[in-house]
Design a protein around this motif. Structure first.
Motif, PDB file in Angstrom:
ATOM      1  N   GLY A 139      37.163  76.277   7.206  1.00 20.23           N
ATOM      2  CA  GLY A 139      36.159  77.194   6.592  1.00 20.23           C
ATOM      3  C   GLY A 139      36.144  77.057   4.899  1.00 20.23           C
ATOM      4  N   VAL A 140      37.266  76.889   4.649  1.00 16.18           N
ATOM      5  CA  VAL A 140      37.346  76.942   3.083  1.00 16.18           C
ATOM      6  C   VAL A 140      36.975  75.642   2.599  1.00 16.18           C
ATOM      7  CG1 VAL A 140      39.291  76.914   1.044  1.00 16.18           C
ATOM      8  CG2 VAL A 140      39.270  78.959   2.801  1.00 16.18           C
ATOM      9  N   GLY A 141      37.465  74.422   3.342  1.00 21.50           N
ATOM     10  CA  GLY A 141      37.091  73.194   2.728  1.00 21.50           C
ATOM     11  C   GLY A 141      35.572  73.009   2.789  1.00 21.50           C
ATOM     12  N   LEU A 142      34.958  73.617   3.697  1.00 22.89           N
ATOM     13  CA  LEU A 142      33.364  73.464   3.912  1.00 22.89           C
ATOM     14  C   LEU A 142      32.794  74.228   2.723  1.00 22.89           C
ATOM     15  CD1 LEU A 142      32.709  73.446   7.714  1.00 22.89           C
ATOM     16  CD2 LEU A 142      32.458  71.601   6.117  1.00 22.89           C
ATOM     17  N   TRP A 143      33.345  75.263   2.555  1.00 17.40           N
ATOM     18  CA  TRP A 143      32.994  76.217   1.555  1.00 17.40           C
ATOM     19  C   TRP A 143      33.007  75.609   0.132  1.00 17.40           C
ATOM     20  CZ3 TRP A 143      35.426  79.403  -2.203  1.00 17.40           C
ATOM     21  CH2 TRP A 143      34.398  80.384  -3.084  1.00 17.40           C
ATOM     22  N   LEU A 144      34.195  75.005  -0.011  1.00 21.82           N
ATOM     23  CA  LEU A 144      34.349  74.282  -1.348  1.00 21.82           C
ATOM     24  C   LEU A 144      33.342  73.159  -1.544  1.00 21.82           C
ATOM     25  CD1 LEU A 144      38.212  74.646  -1.779  1.00 21.82           C
ATOM     26  CD2 LEU A 144      36.533  75.972  -3.293  1.00 21.82           C
TER      27      LEU A 144
END
Length: 71
Positions: free
Chosen positions: A64-69
């Motif tokens: 999720g963090v990777g996609l958000w960034l």
């Protein structure tokens, strides 16, 4: 079109089990399995399930963090 010819001798149907074989099979079905006799597996390693769940949550958060960034 006909079926191909069978090779080898004709097979006779299997004989029904004897009363002794039936008794043995019923006794084996009732017998507790080796795993059940040892008890619940995770009682000896109580950290396994929380570690697995934590790994799943960590992977989901990282994704999720990777996609958000990258958005």
């Amino acid at each position: 079109m006909s079926a191909p010819p069978r090779s080898g001798p004709a097979r006779r149907p299997a004989a029904p089990p004897t009363s002794q074989e039936v008794r043995l099979a019923r006794r084996n079905e009732r017998a507790p399995s080796e795993k059940a006799a040892k008890g619940y597996v995770h009682q000896r390693q109580p950290w396994v399930l929380p570690a697995y769940a934590g790994f799943i949550v960590l992977a989901a958060v990282a994704l999720g963090v990777g996609l958000w960034l990258t958005h």
